[in-house]
Design a protein around this motif. Sequence first.
Motif, PDB file in Angstrom:
ATOM      1  N   LEU A 243      -0.054  -4.296  -1.610  1.00 47.44           N
ATOM      2  CA  LEU A 243       0.462  -4.418  -0.253  1.00 47.44           C
ATOM      3  C   LEU A 243      -0.301  -3.560   0.754  1.00 47.44           C
ATOM      4  CD1 LEU A 243       4.278  -4.460  -0.967  1.00 47.44           C
ATOM      5  CD2 LEU A 243       2.809  -6.367  -0.362  1.00 47.44           C
ATOM      6  N   TYR A 244      -1.068  -2.592   0.255  1.00 44.81           N
ATOM      7  CA  TYR A 244      -1.844  -1.766   1.173  1.00 44.81           C
ATOM      8  C   TYR A 244      -3.074  -1.233   0.463  1.00 44.81           C
ATOM      9  CZ  TYR A 244       0.755   1.938  -1.216  1.00 44.81           C
ATOM     10  OH  TYR A 244       1.327   2.745  -2.160  1.00 44.81           O
TER      11      TYR A 244
ATOM     12  N   ASP B  80      -2.625   0.808   6.416  1.00 47.50           N
ATOM     13  CA  ASP B  80      -1.864  -0.342   5.932  1.00 47.50           C
ATOM     14  C   ASP B  80      -0.476   0.079   5.475  1.00 47.50           C
ATOM     15  OD1 ASP B  80      -4.029  -1.996   6.380  1.00 47.50           O
ATOM     16  OD2 ASP B  80      -4.688  -1.979   4.283  1.00 47.50           O
ATOM     17  N   GLN B  81      -0.398   1.223   4.826  1.00 42.84           N
ATOM     18  CA  GLN B  81       0.889   1.733   4.373  1.00 42.84           C
ATOM     19  C   GLN B  81       1.789   2.047   5.567  1.00 42.84           C
ATOM     20  OE1 GLN B  81       0.559   5.239   1.980  1.00 42.84           O
ATOM     21  NE2 GLN B  81       2.646   5.104   1.232  1.00 42.84           N
TER      22      GLN B  81
ATOM     23  N   ILE C 179       6.973  -2.030   9.790  1.00 45.55           N
ATOM     24  CA  ILE C 179       7.627  -3.329   9.649  1.00 45.55           C
ATOM     25  C   ILE C 179       9.008  -3.151   9.042  1.00 45.55           C
ATOM     26  CG2 ILE C 179       7.542  -5.526   8.403  1.00 45.55           C
ATOM     27  CD1 ILE C 179       4.473  -5.410   8.761  1.00 45.55           C
ATOM     28  N   PHE C 180       9.110  -2.293   8.018  1.00 52.03           N
ATOM     29  CA  PHE C 180      10.409  -2.034   7.403  1.00 52.03           C
ATOM     30  C   PHE C 180      11.374  -1.394   8.398  1.00 52.03           C
ATOM     31  CE2 PHE C 180      13.261   0.895   5.161  1.00 52.03           C
ATOM     32  CZ  PHE C 180      13.995  -0.026   4.446  1.00 52.03           C
TER      33      PHE C 180
ATOM     34  N   PHE D 258      13.536  -6.012   0.594  1.00 46.72           N
ATOM     35  CA  PHE D 258      12.211  -5.397   0.578  1.00 46.72           C
ATOM     36  C   PHE D 258      11.888  -4.817  -0.793  1.00 46.72           C
ATOM     37  CE2 PHE D 258      12.222  -5.890   5.072  1.00 46.72           C
ATOM     38  CZ  PHE D 258      10.894  -5.812   5.469  1.00 46.72           C
TER      39      PHE D 258
ATOM     40  N   ARG E 138       1.616   0.639   8.534  1.00 46.12           N
ATOM     41  CA  ARG E 138       2.000  -0.641   9.124  1.00 46.12           C
ATOM     42  C   ARG E 138       3.186  -1.249   8.371  1.00 46.12           C
ATOM     43  NH1 ARG E 138      -1.844  -4.412   7.428  1.00 46.12           N
ATOM     44  NH2 ARG E 138      -0.345  -4.709   5.768  1.00 46.12           N
ATOM     45  N   ASN E 139       3.134  -1.218   7.033  1.00 44.52           N
ATOM     46  CA  ASN E 139       4.238  -1.755   6.234  1.00 44.52           C
ATOM     47  C   ASN E 139       5.519  -0.966   6.467  1.00 44.52           C
ATOM     48  OD1 ASN E 139       2.497  -3.633   5.175  1.00 44.52           O
ATOM     49  ND2 ASN E 139       2.145  -2.519   3.279  1.00 44.52           N
ATOM     50  N   PHE E 140       5.412   0.347   6.611  1.00 42.78           N
ATOM     51  CA  PHE E 140       6.589   1.168   6.882  1.00 42.78           C
ATOM     52  C   PHE E 140       7.168   0.844   8.255  1.00 42.78           C
ATOM     53  CE2 PHE E 140       8.572   5.191   8.307  1.00 42.78           C
ATOM     54  CZ  PHE E 140       9.587   5.235   7.374  1.00 42.78           C
TER      55      PHE E 140
ATOM     56  N   GLY F 168       8.918  -6.138  -3.147  1.00 46.59           N
ATOM     57  CA  GLY F 168       7.890  -5.192  -3.587  1.00 46.59           C
ATOM     58  C   GLY F 168       7.688  -5.234  -5.089  1.00 46.59           C
TER      59      GLY F 168
END
Length: 70
Positions: free
Chosen positions: A36-37, A42-43, A49-50, A22, A45-47, A26
Motif C-alpha cells: 500500500l505504500y 505514501d504512508q 485518507i483514513f 480498512f 497519504r494513506n493515513f 489491509g
Amino acid sequence: MKKLALFLVGAIAGVLVCFIVFYISGLAFESLGIRLYESEADQQRNFNIFLISSLISFIAGGMLCAKKFA
C-alpha cells in the motif's frame, strides 16, 4: 440529552465500521502481496485518507442514528 447520546453512539459505531473495513482491506491486500505504500509520503497519504473517511463516517453515523432513533 437523548439526541446527543444517540449521536455519539452512532458516531462511534460509524468509526468502528470504518476501522474494520480498512483493517480487513489491509489484511486482504497484504495476503495478496499488494504493497500500500513505498515511501513515508505514501504512508502519510494513506493515513490522511483514513482520517478523512473516519471523520465522514463519524458525522454520517451520528446523524443517521440521531435521526432514526429520535
